[in-house]
Design an enzyme around this catalytic site. Sequence first.
Site: not given
Ligand code: B3K
Ligand code: ZN
Length: 853
Positions: A259-260, A295-296, A263, A299
């Site tokens: 999905g996304a 969600h991103e 970073n 994070h």
């Molecule tokens: N952290 C990433 C997912 C990475 C997947 C790697 N195979 C997206 C997320 O969960 O926000």
């Molecule tokens: Zn995530």
Amino acid sequence: MQQCQAKHLKDYRSPDFTISHVVLEFDLNGVNTKVKATSQVKRLRADATQLALHGESLNLDSVLVDREKVNYQVEATQLVIEVDSDAFELVIETQIDPEANTSLEGLYMSDGAYCTQCEAEGFRKITYFLDRPDVLAKYDVRIEADQAAFPYILSNGNLVEKGELPNGRHFAVWEDPFPKPAYLFALVAGDFDLLEDSFITMNERKVLLQVFVDKGNLHKAHHAMASLKKSMAWDEQRFGLEYDLDIYMIVAVDFFNMGAMENKGLNVFNTKYVLADKESATDDDYHGIESVVGHEYFHNWTGNRVTCRDWFQLSLKEGLTVFRDQEFSSDLGSRAVNRISAIRVMKNQQFAEDSGPMAHPIRPESVIEMNNFYTVTVYNKGAEVIRMMHTLLGEDNFQAGMRLYFERHDGQAVTCDDFVNAMQDASDLDLTQFKLWYSQAGTPVVSIDDHFDPQKKQYTLTVSQTLPDTPGQTNKQAMHIPFDLELLGSDGQSLVNQVLDITQESQRFVFDGLTYKPTPSLFQNFSAPIRLQYEFSDEQLVNLMRFASSEVARWEASVQLISQAIWLNITRIQSGSAMVLAPQIVDGYRGVLLDPQLDSALVAEIFTLPSAASLIEQVDSIDLDALEIAREFVEEELAAQCEDELLVKYRQLHHIDSVGARALKSRCLMMLLKVSEQHDSIAKTQFEQADNMTDTLAVLSAVNNSGLVLRDELMAAFERKWIDTPLVMDKWLMLQGGQNREDIIDRLAALEEHAAFSFTNPNRVRSLVGGFVAQNLYRFHAKDGSGYRYLTDILKKLNGTNPQIASRLVTPLIQYQKFDDCRKQQIKKCLKELLTLPDLSKDLYEKVSKALL
Ligand code: B3K
Ligand code: ZN
């Protein structure tokens, strides 16, 4: 075969060396892209003499330690350097070929733009490095590229310098002030349309917000931008968390494995979770964008500021961040509807994972390919575990726990235990037993017996829990399970409404002062991720559907009621009796449709009958053929009995512009088409008049398996209109894959040649192939094995080009345990064939080999 050794949590060892600072210099030049990494390395164990750096698919040019040549060995997946000092500068020059990178991990091309995906272990495809989450470094990144083709050159953090170079090239330098693990590194270079805005934080800091999209798509970026601003405001209000850089960038790319990606300061997104306008995106798409953008963004604190010590701790950031995005959606929209969709994911998918060969605790103990553990267990069950803590602590203590967690661990790479300890210390609650949720796999089964004693005026619930064996785990201990209970009186009044603690294998709860036996609403709102065993009568369930205080509990009762009706008819089919649908069940549903108090969106949920997949999850073995007939019968009969009310409802809602109204209207249409072909005129009119994708797609979904001639006509019209819009054609491909028709395999083969399809783009594959394996259960499981054969051939192809996508798609093939012997044998034959592939990826190897044990 690639190296397939498992890594174990118990073998975790802190790193021998760390990298505190790295300067990355990229010369983006297609097949000859150069990467120079200058790292400040520190030795953490005095006796360590070999620095082993991860690396894959790299061409090494040179290695210098403090500007001198050194001894080193290049191995298949690492570079081992001899060292004899405590601190030194390491310079490594490599070349990579982003154009040949079809795995979409590391640095690759998406539609002519460079982009990266490093989580979990993709950074090692960019340069040799300590690619593990407990090595946190500061990054300075210099990028050079052709100016005309790649006007935007981006990386994490703040832009500190840019300029022009000879030969039409230009450069930019980015500095990220926050130390981070390599998995959060990102680079993007391309030509985009740019939407800009800003956000003023709670401390009056101005943050520049940028959303980059493919040229011509600017008008579709506004919802993503609005969602980002809402996320930033919500995280301040509910969690007190403020954004920490002066810029936040989102880049949408069409070639993306998931999905996304969060970073730091530079999220890379699948276009599916950015682009939307009313004409081309459904209400669900809008909701998905809001939740993934959230969600991103969330994070940034839960994942980036505090990250994972090792990948076994993935749920530390994912379970918590899913919980946060679910709360965000619930605070902004309907809490009940959001809860219902989370419960559906658990019951349709996570329970299946728990009872299959890949069952693992939310903190896995052994892993061959980390990408295989971005699972519904780690994410969604992980979120349920956080939610249970929230239930046990309450909002205030939970927030105190969050504050303590950040106080203790900001800037660190930590473990799930660290998180639970912060919750425990902030609340004075003993979470020792609760921690078993992190280590024990499988879905607990909770059985309930009840008894009413009219003399004593006592109602007693006896609650017993067991946790089934899962691969590698037997004899499990009793868990700490929050038990949210309501007891309803005969005319619907709430007698008891409280959360009890289950901590023993068997426990009794006694309720005094009752004059008759109440109706219990058990584990309401899915207060724990368990399978409930209790013999509900239809009358009790109809009572709960009408009167339970919680809307989610009303929906849960409806699911149970209609499931019971389906199971009953399966046994009737097996014994040769005629199928039936009891009038009180129909009345219960009709009552819901006629209840003016109920939110349309909730009514739509209640009229969405449990999927075949979720029904299969309720039993140990399934007669699939009988299930198809029984489920169809119940849905058609319910629709027929409610035809008049459905029609009235449809007309009432027809012109109401709201998400809930559209959802219920879609359900009404779907059910009406099951009753009579005469209703196809409604479908046709809705299709012709629709000014939004939700209404359009509702018609296509309703006619897709209706057997109506209209279906092909409307699909063709849709194709003509949208042929140049890939994300919309994905919906068309998915409907094609989901069509229950005898010649589906030939159709799929033909569609693989369609201009809208491509094997190299995950969104296209997920739509057509994913549509078939996930939305076309009966055809995928066709008795002749043709569905299994088809998927196996696809997997063989994807194994070489994009193992992550192959590994995602293999899921229904490894979850065969509940099917009959004939199907099982055919599936196993396919799995064995996969296992003998000469270049079998680690990803597929891990799942297929476990499925064959
Ligand atoms: N952290 C990433 C997912 C990475 C997947 C790697 N195979 C997206 C997320 O969960 O926000
Ligand atoms: Zn995530």
